[in-house]
Design an enzyme around this catalytic site. Structure first.
Site, mmCIF file in Angstrom:
data_model
loop_
_atom_site.group_PDB
_atom_site.id
_atom_site.type_symbol
_atom_site.label_atom_id
_atom_site.label_comp_id
_atom_site.label_asym_id
_atom_site.label_seq_id
_atom_site.Cartn_x
_atom_site.Cartn_y
_atom_site.Cartn_z
ATOM 1 N N ASP A 66 2.362 -22.312 -27.457
ATOM 2 C CA ASP A 66 1.089 -21.635 -27.689
ATOM 3 C C ASP A 66 0.805 -21.457 -29.171
ATOM 4 O O ASP A 66 1.666 -21.706 -30.023
ATOM 5 C CB ASP A 66 1.060 -20.283 -26.958
ATOM 6 C CG ASP A 66 2.333 -19.458 -27.189
ATOM 7 O OD1 ASP A 66 3.083 -19.765 -28.125
ATOM 8 O OD2 ASP A 66 2.570 -18.500 -26.430
ATOM 9 N N ASN A 134 4.583 -7.341 -20.525
ATOM 10 C CA ASN A 134 3.748 -7.328 -19.317
ATOM 11 C C ASN A 134 4.039 -8.524 -18.414
ATOM 12 O O ASN A 134 3.315 -8.768 -17.455
ATOM 13 C CB ASN A 134 2.256 -7.307 -19.703
ATOM 14 C CG ASN A 134 1.828 -8.556 -20.469
ATOM 15 O OD1 ASN A 134 2.635 -9.457 -20.702
ATOM 16 N ND2 ASN A 134 0.572 -8.600 -20.862
HETATM 17 C C1 GLP Z 1 4.327 -13.757 -27.637
HETATM 18 C C2 GLP Z 1 4.471 -15.244 -27.301
HETATM 19 C C3 GLP Z 1 5.385 -15.459 -26.147
HETATM 20 C C4 GLP Z 1 6.636 -14.617 -26.312
HETATM 21 C C5 GLP Z 1 6.277 -13.176 -26.262
HETATM 22 C C6 GLP Z 1 7.459 -12.242 -26.411
HETATM 23 O O1 GLP Z 1 3.207 -13.152 -27.132
HETATM 24 N N1 GLP Z 1 3.235 -15.883 -27.035
HETATM 25 O O2 GLP Z 1 5.681 -16.841 -26.024
HETATM 26 O O3 GLP Z 1 7.540 -14.902 -25.274
HETATM 27 O O4 GLP Z 1 5.360 -12.901 -27.288
HETATM 28 O O5 GLP Z 1 7.673 -11.992 -27.740
HETATM 29 P P1 GLP Z 1 8.939 -11.264 -28.332
HETATM 30 O O6 GLP Z 1 10.046 -12.261 -28.221
HETATM 31 O O7 GLP Z 1 8.559 -10.994 -29.757
HETATM 32 O O8 GLP Z 1 9.158 -10.043 -27.543
#
Ligand code: GLP
Length: 249
Positions: A66, A134
């Site tokens: 993404d 979430n």
């Molecule tokens: C973002 C990304 C995800 C990721 C998520 C969790 O929103 N788009 O791909 O898995 O956050 O992030 P973190 O690892 O910082 O908790």
């Protein structure tokens, strides 16, 4: 679904890197689906270390999940920047192809089609995932329905709030993103989902123990035949290990 629990994120990252190495060494042109977020750096640190001992990613194709809409590749919070900083610029030999959605494309629908054709040409061998609090994977947010292909997504207020920790203020967090859809994720041959910290313990327990539902996008991973959750003790702390052991026997 396999669940592996480690003492700390660094050990978990080494384990995820060794799963990656196995795929890289047994596949002529390995296609790695990569993820950003604060969870994945221990994996990228381990891959960088393993390169010194012979891991070679130069035949790999990487496809990121993404990107924020509106952030240029050199913006410090873009996922292009994240990947260069944590992985690509640290490797002696870069992957032969690196793909990340272009969040500044003039025509975002065309960009989604372009990205899907890259995924079709390069079926993903190993998909690395983090998870939002979430339950989102990539940026596939909780909703009444899940979108199959790469698409533009309006980020939920939960996600905007959660990701604001990386920006100077919540107002700077982009409201939209491009994300790979759930079809590309589910079509990956192997999936490794990483999650660390007590703040992920509730969602990990829900995703493992709840029925599949679109309001918890990561529950669709229950449908995949080769998923490994790579956790630390904190993120695994609310799992009902007894029921997991029973369901395995
Ligand atoms: C973002 C990304 C995800 C990721 C998520 C969790 O929103 N788009 O791909 O898995 O956050 O992030 P973190 O690892 O910082 O908790």
């Amino acid at each position: 679904m396999k669940i592996r629990v480690f003492d700390n994120p660094a050990d978990a990252g080494i384990y995820a890197a060794s799963l990656t190495e196995r795929v890289v060494e047994t596949t002529p042109t390995p296609v790695l689906g990569l993820a950003t977020g604060s969870t994945t750096p221990p994996l990228y640190d381990a891959l960088v270390s393993m390169e010194q001992y012979g891991l070679d990613l130069s035949e790999a194709v990487t496809i990121n999940l993404d990107e924020y809409i509106g952030l240029s590749a050199n913006h410090e919070q873009s996922y292009h920047h994240f990947m260069n900083h944590h992985l690509f610029s640290r490797l002696r030999k870069a992957p032969k192809e690196i793909h990340i959605p272009d969040g500044t494309a003039a025509d975002l629908n065309e960009e989604c089609h372009r990205y899907d054709s890259i995924i079709r040409k390069n079926p993903i061998d190993l998909q690395i995932l983090g998870i939002g609090k979430n339950g989102h994977i990539g940026f596939n947010e909780p909703d009444d329905l899940l979108v199959l292909n790469t698409h533009v997504v309006n980020l939920s207020s939960d996600t905007i709030q959660a990701n604001s920790r990386f920006f100077d203020s919540v107002d700077e967090v982009p409201r939209q993103a491009l994300t790979m859809g759930v079809q590309a994720i589910l079509q990956a041959k192997k999936i490794v989902l990483m999650a660390f910290g007590t703040e992920k313990s509730d969602i990990i327990a829900k995703v493992v123990h709840s029925p599949v539902r679109t309001e918890l996008p990561a529950t669709i991973l229950q449908l995949h035949r080769d998923v490994t959750f790579v956790l630390d003790r904190d993120s695994a702390s609310k799992l009902d290990m007894n029921s997991l052991l029973l369901s395995r026997s």
